[in-house]
Design a protein around this motif. Structure first.
Motif, PDB file in Angstrom:
ATOM      1  N   THR A  92     -19.923  -1.626  69.383  1.00  0.00           N
ATOM      2  CA  THR A  92     -21.112  -0.795  69.606  1.00  0.00           C
ATOM      3  C   THR A  92     -20.667   0.626  69.939  1.00  0.00           C
ATOM      4  O   THR A  92     -19.508   0.863  70.290  1.00  0.00           O
ATOM      5  N   VAL A  93     -21.612   1.554  69.829  1.00  0.00           N
ATOM      6  CA  VAL A  93     -21.312   2.950  70.148  1.00  0.00           C
ATOM      7  C   VAL A  93     -20.806   3.059  71.582  1.00  0.00           C
ATOM      8  O   VAL A  93     -19.798   3.707  71.858  1.00  0.00           O
ATOM      9  N   LEU A  94     -21.498   2.364  72.493  1.00  0.00           N
ATOM     10  CA  LEU A  94     -21.097   2.446  73.902  1.00  0.00           C
ATOM     11  C   LEU A  94     -19.674   1.919  74.100  1.00  0.00           C
ATOM     12  O   LEU A  94     -18.852   2.553  74.766  1.00  0.00           O
ATOM     13  N   ASP A  95     -19.369   0.761  73.515  1.00  0.00           N
ATOM     14  CA  ASP A  95     -18.023   0.202  73.674  1.00  0.00           C
ATOM     15  C   ASP A  95     -16.971   1.146  73.094  1.00  0.00           C
ATOM     16  O   ASP A  95     -15.886   1.289  73.648  1.00  0.00           O
ATOM     17  N   SER A  96     -17.302   1.770  71.956  1.00  0.00           N
ATOM     18  CA  SER A  96     -16.344   2.686  71.348  1.00  0.00           C
ATOM     19  C   SER A  96     -16.066   3.859  72.285  1.00  0.00           C
ATOM     20  O   SER A  96     -14.920   4.289  72.418  1.00  0.00           O
ATOM     21  N   VAL A  97     -17.120   4.370  72.926  1.00  0.00           N
ATOM     22  CA  VAL A  97     -16.928   5.491  73.845  1.00  0.00           C
ATOM     23  C   VAL A  97     -16.158   5.029  75.087  1.00  0.00           C
ATOM     24  O   VAL A  97     -15.283   5.737  75.594  1.00  0.00           O
ATOM     25  N   LEU A  98     -16.465   3.816  75.551  1.00  0.00           N
ATOM     26  CA  LEU A  98     -15.774   3.292  76.739  1.00  0.00           C
ATOM     27  C   LEU A  98     -14.268   3.194  76.533  1.00  0.00           C
ATOM     28  O   LEU A  98     -13.502   3.255  77.487  1.00  0.00           O
ATOM     29  N   MET A  99     -13.839   3.037  75.284  1.00  0.00           N
ATOM     30  CA  MET A  99     -12.393   2.967  75.025  1.00  0.00           C
ATOM     31  C   MET A  99     -11.700   4.216  75.567  1.00  0.00           C
ATOM     32  O   MET A  99     -10.549   4.168  75.978  1.00  0.00           O
ATOM     33  N   GLY A 100     -12.423   5.335  75.566  1.00  0.00           N
ATOM     34  CA  GLY A 100     -11.847   6.574  76.087  1.00  0.00           C
ATOM     35  C   GLY A 100     -11.531   6.524  77.570  1.00  0.00           C
ATOM     36  O   GLY A 100     -10.751   7.328  78.067  1.00  0.00           O
ATOM     37  N   THR A 101     -12.153   5.569  78.302  1.00  0.00           N
ATOM     38  CA  THR A 101     -11.910   5.504  79.745  1.00  0.00           C
ATOM     39  C   THR A 101     -10.659   4.689  80.093  1.00  0.00           C
ATOM     40  O   THR A 101     -10.289   4.596  81.254  1.00  0.00           O
ATOM     41  N   THR A 102     -10.024   4.089  79.074  1.00  0.00           N
ATOM     42  CA  THR A 102      -8.922   3.164  79.336  1.00  0.00           C
ATOM     43  C   THR A 102      -7.799   3.787  80.170  1.00  0.00           C
ATOM     44  O   THR A 102      -7.271   3.158  81.082  1.00  0.00           O
ATOM     45  N   ALA A 103      -7.457   5.045  79.857  1.00  0.00           N
ATOM     46  CA  ALA A 103      -6.325   5.658  80.554  1.00  0.00           C
ATOM     47  C   ALA A 103      -6.600   5.850  82.044  1.00  0.00           C
ATOM     48  O   ALA A 103      -5.669   5.960  82.838  1.00  0.00           O
ATOM     49  N   SER A 104      -7.882   5.883  82.436  1.00  0.00           N
ATOM     50  CA  SER A 104      -8.168   6.097  83.852  1.00  0.00           C
ATOM     51  C   SER A 104      -8.353   4.780  84.601  1.00  0.00           C
ATOM     52  O   SER A 104      -8.744   4.770  85.755  1.00  0.00           O
ATOM     53  N   GLY A 112     -16.420  -0.837  84.158  1.00  0.00           N
ATOM     54  CA  GLY A 112     -17.557  -1.305  84.943  1.00  0.00           C
ATOM     55  C   GLY A 112     -18.619  -0.220  84.989  1.00  0.00           C
ATOM     56  O   GLY A 112     -18.641   0.655  84.130  1.00  0.00           O
ATOM     57  N   LYS A 113     -19.465  -0.280  86.013  1.00  0.00           N
ATOM     58  CA  LYS A 113     -20.590   0.650  86.074  1.00  0.00           C
ATOM     59  C   LYS A 113     -20.164   2.128  86.071  1.00  0.00           C
ATOM     60  O   LYS A 113     -20.766   2.932  85.334  1.00  0.00           O
ATOM     61  N   GLN A 115     -17.654   3.628  84.736  1.00  0.00           N
ATOM     62  CA  GLN A 115     -17.233   4.013  83.392  1.00  0.00           C
ATOM     63  C   GLN A 115     -18.432   4.060  82.441  1.00  0.00           C
ATOM     64  O   GLN A 115     -18.538   4.960  81.620  1.00  0.00           O
ATOM     65  N   ILE A 116     -19.321   3.059  82.590  1.00  0.00           N
ATOM     66  CA  ILE A 116     -20.491   3.038  81.710  1.00  0.00           C
ATOM     67  C   ILE A 116     -21.369   4.268  81.973  1.00  0.00           C
ATOM     68  O   ILE A 116     -21.864   4.908  81.044  1.00  0.00           O
ATOM     69  N   ASP A 117     -21.517   4.638  83.254  1.00  0.00           N
ATOM     70  CA  ASP A 117     -22.313   5.829  83.575  1.00  0.00           C
ATOM     71  C   ASP A 117     -21.711   7.080  82.940  1.00  0.00           C
ATOM     72  O   ASP A 117     -22.419   7.921  82.400  1.00  0.00           O
ATOM     73  N   ARG A 118     -20.385   7.168  83.020  1.00  0.00           N
ATOM     74  CA  ARG A 118     -19.731   8.346  82.428  1.00  0.00           C
ATOM     75  C   ARG A 118     -19.917   8.383  80.917  1.00  0.00           C
ATOM     76  O   ARG A 118     -20.173   9.431  80.325  1.00  0.00           O
ATOM     77  N   ALA A 119     -19.793   7.201  80.300  1.00  0.00           N
ATOM     78  CA  ALA A 119     -19.947   7.138  78.838  1.00  0.00           C
ATOM     79  C   ALA A 119     -21.370   7.507  78.441  1.00  0.00           C
ATOM     80  O   ALA A 119     -21.587   8.260  77.485  1.00  0.00           O
ATOM     81  N   MET A 120     -22.350   6.999  79.198  1.00  0.00           N
ATOM     82  CA  MET A 120     -23.741   7.317  78.874  1.00  0.00           C
ATOM     83  C   MET A 120     -24.006   8.807  79.060  1.00  0.00           C
ATOM     84  O   MET A 120     -24.715   9.425  78.262  1.00  0.00           O
ATOM     85  N   ALA A 121     -23.432   9.390  80.119  1.00  0.00           N
ATOM     86  CA  ALA A 121     -23.636  10.818  80.360  1.00  0.00           C
ATOM     87  C   ALA A 121     -23.054  11.633  79.202  1.00  0.00           C
ATOM     88  O   ALA A 121     -23.668  12.598  78.736  1.00  0.00           O
TER      89      ALA A 121
ATOM     90  N   MET B   1     -29.521  -4.047  81.521  1.00  0.00           N
ATOM     91  CA  MET B   1     -29.186  -3.832  80.107  1.00  0.00           C
ATOM     92  C   MET B   1     -29.530  -5.074  79.277  1.00  0.00           C
ATOM     93  O   MET B   1     -29.134  -6.175  79.605  1.00  0.00           O
ATOM     94  N   LYS B   2     -30.277  -4.864  78.211  1.00  0.00           N
ATOM     95  CA  LYS B   2     -30.770  -5.986  77.424  1.00  0.00           C
ATOM     96  C   LYS B   2     -29.634  -6.805  76.803  1.00  0.00           C
ATOM     97  O   LYS B   2     -29.586  -8.015  76.929  1.00  0.00           O
TER      98      LYS B   2
END
Lengths: 257, 347
Positions: A92-104, A112-113, A115-121, B1-2
């Motif tokens: 998914t788009v979100l998972d793809s963006v979350l990959m960018g958080t791996t180094a941190s 978790g939350k 990282q997800i908040d940062r990706a959504m922002a 989240m759905k």
């Protein structure tokens, strides 16, 4: 954050692909790298990213040789945005963006939350927040490019290296993505991108680097460097460069003739 | 989240089904055992296990029932669950690390490679431990050779990988056949044939105990690293630029997945298709994120093989080898993947 290449040379066996390139970039610069195919742009980028070890010279990122960083440390300095995104599986788009958080994150940690908040922002800041749960291969090319920019943003790197970010995009998407690139530079990121379109260099870059035969043959403001003579010598095509005025602003265009 | 809630519900259903299938499997077979006897015998075993034999249930079952449930069916069901789990997780991980939804332990040659190593060790009269090591090394060699050939190939990589895996697999298969030919027909040949049979009909508690250790050693790192396996599915340059030491990660994934495969081969012989089909269904049910894919493959793989083994026990009067049943399911799924482009891109 500064990235600097000093007398950088690289060769794959015989023949130099890069021939003592010296180059340095600062915060806030949007640098378009131009040059015909096969001139060494990709090799240059791969050296900047530390994927290739130069045969002579060095690349210094934030005061340290790029080859001396671990990949994890370097991920906080440099982000890479490929020309096309072709994962083996449709995340998914979100998972793809979350990959960018791996180094941190820790080695065994999953996003978790926070990282997800940062990706959504990051997605919201690029205007594609509503695509978060869509499969990344079922969105348009322009949206996918913005998704990759979002991924680079959550990576927390200040230097973004983009391989022909607008190459496969239609007229409208090319405009949207390119103006985002310029916005990032205005916000203080260093953006280094390659392009085949001199028009993009005039419009979105505040600095242009022209490459030929593994060397840099022009470096400076687009208006000054990218003139008819330079375009002619870069691409071997006679070109006319004109300014046109729209609503009181002047834009440069070039035409092969 | 759905999305997350949908997946959570599916995972709970999957976990409950796995438990239900596990329990159901005790009632299937030639010898009938009553419901309460099965539950009591299992509880008794569990109590003894956690209390180191100081607690037990009051015995209300016959010795024959205890023997069928605890000494025959329990190890068999446990081994089915273990092998199904190991092959599915290994398959999912191979798919991620080779960026290819059409590979699995059997298609890559890992299973035949491990089988060859085991046959060779039996021929040379190795000890059990040496057999396990040889089987693992030979499985690893098969995967590496298939990988190298596909990298050198000028074909589309996913096709090249399937083809080179098939070639390497058939080479090791011939090696095994040759070993059978020269093996001593009195002692070695039966042992090899028996080892590679692709059946769980004769597993004992000791088989479970010997295989569970390497399978766990393979599973735990893969489970812990499951988020990072996602990054192996994007291009090498992207993964490295995002801070992943891809070489090291690939090495760990390939070692763990091959260890799980060779340990499975050691108790069940070669059971094909599980490692392809189960990850494929898990991708449809749970998406492509390895955070969900690894646990769901473990559960669905275990459930699937327990069910298939139940079928093997009850369908015909004589036992049907498991490999035959799994290919009835696997081959059509593989054909479907070829027809749909094998992309794994259906969300």
């Amino acid at each position: 954050m500064k990235i600097e290449a000093s007398s950088l040379s690289f060769s794959y066996g015989m023949g130099k692909v890069l021939d003592s390139i010296s180059f340095s970039a600062q915060d806030g610069q949007a640098i378009a790298v131009l040059g015909p195919n096969g001139v060494g742009k990709t090799t240059f980028f791969r050296c900047l990213l530390g994927f290739l070890k130069p045969s002579e010279g060095s690349v210094i990122v934030d005061g340290r040789n790029v080859n001396d960083y671990t990949r994890r440390e370097l991920a906080h300095k440099l982000a890479y945005i490929p020309q096309s995104y072709s994962p083996a599986f449709n995340h998914t788009v979100l998972d793809s963006v979350l990959m960018g958080t791996t180094a941190s994150m820790g080695l065994f940690q999953s996003p978790g939350k926070p990282q997800i908040d940062r990706a959504m922002a990051a997605l919201d800041s690029l205007g594609i927040g509503k695509l978060a749960h869509r499969p990344s291969l079922k969105i348009s090319g322009g949206e996918r490019q913005l998704m990759l920019i979002a991924r680079a943003l959550v990576q927390d790197a200040r230097i973004l290296i983009m391989d022909e970010p607008a190459a496969n995009l239609d007229f409208g998407n090319s405009f949207h993505v390119s103006s985002r690139i310029r916005n990032l530079a205005n916000k203080g990121y260093t953006v280094i991108f390659s392009t085949h379109d001199p028009g993009q260099a005039y419009r979105y870059a505040n600095r242009v680097v022209c490459m030929q035969g593994g060397r840099i043959i022009g470096d400076g403001k687009a208006d000054e460097v990218l003139d008819e003579a330079m375009l002619n010598s870069l691409y071997g095509v006679k070109t006319a460069v004109r300014s046109i005025e729209v609503n009181g602003r002047s834009y440069k265009v070039c035409l092969p003739i | 989240m759905k999305g997350r809630e949908k997946y959570r519900l599916r995972f709970i259903i999957l976990a409950l089904s796995a438990v239900a299938i596990f329990l159901l499997s005790f009632f299937l077979g030639r010898y009938k055992v009553g419901f309460s006897a099965v539950i009591k015998i299992l509880l008794d075993r569990l109590l003894r296990l956690i209390s180191l034999d100081s607690w037990s249930m009051q015995q209300s079952w016959t010795a024959a029932e205890a023997s069928v449930v605890a000494s025959i069916r329990l190890p068999r069901i446990g081994c089915a669950a273990l092998v199904g789990c190991a092959l599915s997780v290994a398959g999912a991980c191979y798919q991620g690390m080779f960026r290819n939804p059409m590979v699995s332990p059997d298609i890559l040659g890992a299973s035949t490679g491990s089988g060859f190593g085991a046959a060779l060790s039996i021929l040379l009269g190795f000890s059990y431990a040496a057999t396990a090591v040889t089987s693992f090394a030979s499985g690893l060699a098969a995967v590496l050779v298939a990988w190298l050939i596909s990298r050198k190939s000028r074909m589309q990589t996913s096709v090249a990988m399937v083809l080179s895996g098939v070639m390497v697999g058939s080479l090791f298969q011939s090696g095994t056949s040759f070993i059978k030919l020269v093996a001593d027909t009195e002692s070695q040949l039966p042992a090899i044939t028996y080892y590679l049979m692709g059946s769980l009909s004769s597993v004992k508690a000791i088989d479970f105990r010997l295989a569970v250790v390497p399978i766990l050693i393979g599973f735990v790192p893969l489970f812990l690293l499951r988020w990072r396996i996602n990054l192996l599915t994007v291009s090498e340059a992207e993964a490295r630029s995002m801070g992943v030491e891809t070489g090291r990660l690939r090495f760990i994934v390939i070692m763990c997945a091959t260890l799980m495969t060779s340990a499975s081969v050691s108790i069940s012989g070669m059971i094909g298709w599980v490692g392809l089909v189960i990850p494929h269904f898990c991708r449809i049910l749970f998406g492509n994120d390895y955070r969900r894919l690894i646990p769901s493959c473990a559960l669905l793989g275990a459930s699937f093989l327990m069910l298939v083994d139940d079928l093997a026990r009850i369908v015909a009067t004589s036992e049907i080898p498991l490999g035959i049943l799994t290919s009835f399911v696997g081959a059509p799924v593989f054909i479907l993947m070829i027809l749909r482009g094998g992309s794994g891109h259906e969300d």
